[in-house]
Enzyme design. Sequence first.
Site, PDB file in Angstrom:
ATOM      1  N   GLU A  51     -12.103   5.907  10.911  1.00 38.67           N
ATOM      2  CA  GLU A  51     -11.391   7.093  10.421  1.00 38.67           C
ATOM      3  C   GLU A  51     -12.104   8.391  10.782  1.00 38.67           C
ATOM      4  O   GLU A  51     -11.442   9.414  10.997  1.00 38.67           O
ATOM      5  CB  GLU A  51     -11.214   7.010   8.890  1.00 38.67           C
ATOM      6  CG  GLU A  51     -10.231   5.960   8.429  1.00 38.67           C
ATOM      7  CD  GLU A  51     -10.884   4.605   8.142  1.00 38.67           C
ATOM      8  OE1 GLU A  51     -10.215   3.712   7.600  1.00 38.67           O
ATOM      9  OE2 GLU A  51     -12.088   4.465   8.464  1.00 38.67           O
ATOM     10  N   PHE A 113      -8.984  -0.900  -7.235  1.00 42.61           N
ATOM     11  CA  PHE A 113      -9.501  -1.280  -5.928  1.00 42.61           C
ATOM     12  C   PHE A 113      -9.180  -0.191  -4.905  1.00 42.61           C
ATOM     13  O   PHE A 113      -8.044   0.244  -4.776  1.00 42.61           O
ATOM     14  CB  PHE A 113      -8.874  -2.610  -5.487  1.00 42.61           C
ATOM     15  CG  PHE A 113      -9.288  -3.055  -4.116  1.00 42.61           C
ATOM     16  CD1 PHE A 113     -10.605  -3.411  -3.850  1.00 42.61           C
ATOM     17  CD2 PHE A 113      -8.368  -3.097  -3.073  1.00 42.61           C
ATOM     18  CE1 PHE A 113     -10.997  -3.812  -2.585  1.00 42.61           C
ATOM     19  CE2 PHE A 113      -8.745  -3.497  -1.800  1.00 42.61           C
ATOM     20  CZ  PHE A 113     -10.069  -3.854  -1.565  1.00 42.61           C
ATOM     21  N   GLN A 114     -10.195   0.264  -4.206  1.00 43.27           N
ATOM     22  CA  GLN A 114     -10.095   1.309  -3.188  1.00 43.27           C
ATOM     23  C   GLN A 114      -9.499   2.606  -3.738  1.00 43.27           C
ATOM     24  O   GLN A 114      -8.727   3.289  -3.078  1.00 43.27           O
ATOM     25  CB  GLN A 114      -9.298   0.824  -1.974  1.00 43.27           C
ATOM     26  CG  GLN A 114     -10.032  -0.256  -1.169  1.00 43.27           C
ATOM     27  CD  GLN A 114      -9.413  -0.533   0.179  1.00 43.27           C
ATOM     28  OE1 GLN A 114      -8.227  -0.333   0.385  1.00 43.27           O
ATOM     29  NE2 GLN A 114     -10.233  -1.011   1.117  1.00 43.27           N
ATOM     30  N   LYS A 163       0.648   5.282  -3.625  1.00 45.80           N
ATOM     31  CA  LYS A 163       1.497   4.325  -2.920  1.00 45.80           C
ATOM     32  C   LYS A 163       2.906   4.269  -3.498  1.00 45.80           C
ATOM     33  O   LYS A 163       3.895   4.137  -2.755  1.00 45.80           O
ATOM     34  CB  LYS A 163       0.860   2.935  -2.946  1.00 45.80           C
ATOM     35  CG  LYS A 163       1.585   1.935  -2.049  1.00 45.80           C
ATOM     36  CD  LYS A 163       0.833   0.639  -1.886  1.00 45.80           C
ATOM     37  CE  LYS A 163       1.566  -0.292  -0.909  1.00 45.80           C
ATOM     38  NZ  LYS A 163       0.831  -1.575  -0.733  1.00 45.80           N
ATOM     39  N   MET A 467     -33.497  17.795  20.221  1.00 45.13           N
ATOM     40  CA  MET A 467     -33.604  19.084  19.558  1.00 45.13           C
ATOM     41  C   MET A 467     -34.593  19.027  18.400  1.00 45.13           C
ATOM     42  O   MET A 467     -35.409  19.950  18.201  1.00 45.13           O
ATOM     43  CB  MET A 467     -32.236  19.556  19.062  1.00 45.13           C
ATOM     44  CG  MET A 467     -32.245  20.960  18.495  1.00 45.13           C
ATOM     45  SD  MET A 467     -32.738  22.216  19.714  1.00 45.13           S
ATOM     46  CE  MET A 467     -31.165  22.542  20.505  1.00 45.13           C
TER      47      MET A 467
END
Length: 553
Positions: A51, A113-114, A163, A467
């Site tokens: 993602e 969940f999630q 959802k 760097m």
Amino acid sequence: MLLTGADIFAEVLVEQGVDTLFGYPGGAVLNLYDSLYHYRDKIHHVMTAHEQGAAHAADGYARATGKTGVVLATSGPGATNLVTGIATAYMDSIPMVAITGNVGTSLIGRDSFQEVYITGITMPITKHNFVVRKVDELADILRDAFRIAQTGRKGPVLVDIPKDVTSAKAEFVPKKPQIPEMHTYIEQKDLEQAAEMINAAERPVIYFGGGVSASQAGEELLELARKAEIPAAYTIMAAGVLGYGDPLNMGLLGMHGNRTTNWAVNEADLVLAIGTRFSDRVALNPDQFAKRAKILQIDIDPSEINKNVEVDHSLVGDVKQVLQQLLPLVKPAKHPDWMALVQSWQAQDYHPKNSSTRITPHQLIGKICELAGPDAVYVTDVGQHQMWAAQYIRHIRPRSFLTSGGLGTMGFGYGAAIGAKLAVGDRPVIHLTGDGSFHMNLNEACTAVSYELPIITVIFNNTVLGMVRQWQTAFYEKRYSSTDPHRKTNYVKLAEGFGAKGYHCESVAEFAQAFEQALKSKGPVWIECVIDKDEKVLPMIPAGGTIEDMIMD
């Protein structure tokens, strides 16, 4: 017409002109993905490896086009994986709409969940964010998200959709996109005061940033510079607005800017700051920045006025419109003594030495520019290679140098290059990266392979975190703590494992041959270039320093 929330989502995307969407599916967004299946002839969904890569791809797409980039992720870890990409867009004022799924409304707040509170997490790094609670609010919330992303100072907006909202039904009424035109009105007395400052100046300098690109004000900027003969310096976010070789283009300003730009600002009697925010990489010591000059700032965001540096006068509004109103009041002028002084500084600028036995960064970038041609789009990660690219690429057009300026996101490059390539079509897209940055998101190679995107990745491999090591050399008495990861990555074999083509080069001649082959490729190519670990980005002004502290060798 009566539609599910998922179909309303797709209809609004089409309505808003979205034809490319980056994302990764998951349980909370299955209804949205089912709708995207039915709209696949109108919306091209690009599935990335992660993602974060999708967020950077949406960002790169937006930077290359000026359109709003769109990214879609599921709830929980899918949503949190977007955070770095959203923050990257926020720091650089890039228009993006991030859409996340969430658990059903009855499960919110139960540690389901999630489930995460993604709007709370992203509140500091978005222009605005929304939680959709009712399906009949969905269409207008999505429309508001696109409007906010593009209105005023651009930036990312997040919409979180539970959802059950995506499965519920509501009446959908199509609407035309409503991105209101910004009408900047400046009081005449304020315009006249600004013009008087410009007309009275004997040693003026224009210092401009990403706001000029965002407002597509390049022509107006050039007209002002030429009309009043004002030499100009740019930030890393504005590379390409003034063409390489333009006599008024002094180059990059700030920590790794050249001697001329930094001296010019130091000696100027007027600094005209346009679409820029005096970041700590430019105004390293705010109290000493342009201390001999009056400062006139033009910016769309009033919160940037006097935030980092106190200014003498300001004009708040869209840069393009402000310049259009200001230009008629500016008198044609010549500053021969000032221009002669600038040119004398340019003769003393830092010029690295060529080598016939090893790859030097400036020679490598010169060869890339020579072979890639004027239409190339360059995308960088973050580190030494980023600064070398900003210094040495022959920038000639806006939206052709894409980099994470504000957040400094290592791993930005590959995802952004994917988004840029899908945006610009046949134009070459060159991804410049270091071995440190590249390891962070090189998994997006599978995305470039799957979609047959001929992105050329040039890896500046010095085997260290260059760097950070440079700072350890200069300021930490060469205590190289954790900057040599001792990696044994074989980039040629790894590229081939992904289904890409890989090359290993130890000379500019070898690189030229590999790059010429890469330009003919129909898929992604990696070119590893061996760079000495002691190569430095020069010149350099230490953090908090002034022009007197500039390191030249």
